[in-house]
Design a protein around this motif. Structure first.
Motif, PDB file in Angstrom:
ATOM      1  N   PRO A  73      30.581  41.819  42.099  1.00 53.90           N
ATOM      2  CA  PRO A  73      31.664  40.949  42.988  1.00 53.90           C
ATOM      3  C   PRO A  73      31.759  39.523  42.656  1.00 53.90           C
ATOM      4  N   PRO A  75      33.793  36.343  41.649  1.00 51.10           N
ATOM      5  CA  PRO A  75      35.052  35.919  41.897  1.00 51.10           C
ATOM      6  C   PRO A  75      36.254  36.291  40.833  1.00 51.10           C
ATOM      7  N   HIS A  77      35.787  38.417  38.214  1.00 55.72           N
ATOM      8  CA  HIS A  77      36.076  39.827  38.011  1.00 55.72           C
ATOM      9  C   HIS A  77      36.987  40.220  39.150  1.00 55.72           C
ATOM     10  N   GLN A  78      36.927  39.675  40.725  1.00 55.27           N
ATOM     11  CA  GLN A  78      37.618  40.214  41.613  1.00 55.27           C
ATOM     12  C   GLN A  78      39.069  39.568  41.462  1.00 55.27           C
ATOM     13  N   GLU A  79      39.125  38.546  40.799  1.00 55.39           N
ATOM     14  CA  GLU A  79      40.674  38.235  40.589  1.00 55.39           C
ATOM     15  C   GLU A  79      41.019  39.330  39.585  1.00 55.39           C
ATOM     16  N   VAL A  81      40.591  42.238  39.129  1.00 53.27           N
ATOM     17  CA  VAL A  81      40.822  43.578  40.030  1.00 53.27           C
ATOM     18  C   VAL A  81      42.117  43.410  40.634  1.00 53.27           C
ATOM     19  N   GLU A  82      42.113  42.337  41.557  1.00 58.05           N
ATOM     20  CA  GLU A  82      43.586  42.141  42.255  1.00 58.05           C
ATOM     21  C   GLU A  82      44.942  42.206  41.243  1.00 58.05           C
TER      22      GLU A  82
END
Length: 106
Positions: A73, A75, A77-79, A81-82
């Protein structure tokens, strides 16, 4: 030590430069996400015929399952993923623990 393995099948319209950028962004997470020790990656290179259409692979090394769990989760990593997800047809990810019982080096 935990290995986080993944295989990507990029969409046909994704350029080599875009693919290079995706992997550069994955590698840049080392030092930004605690416990992420190493990222390795590359295009599929085999005539074996068992790739099922996947074009690229990556391997991340984490110091523990806890670090891997915190990465998911995170941030940063989430960038990624996007950034990467819209460029993919398919993705498979597998994780396993490296122990003295399942590892051998020369």
């Amino acid at each position: 030590m935990i290995r986080h393995l993944g295989v990507f099948q990029f969409k046909p319209e994704v350029t080599e430069d875009e693919i290079k950028h995706c992997f550069a962004e994955l590698c840049a997470m080392v030092g930004q996400i605690p416990g992420l020790l190493k990222v390795e990656h590359g295009p599929h290179k085999s005539d074996e015929g068992l790739d099922d259409g996947f074009t690229h692979a990556f391997c991340m090394t984490f110091d523990s399952f806890e670090s891997r769990d915190a990465y998911l989760p995170h941030p940063v990593h989430q960038e990624r993923v996007e950034l990467i997800s819209p460029k993919l047809e398919r993705l498979v990810v597998l994780d396993f623990e490296v122990t003295s019982e399942n590892s051998k080096e020369l």
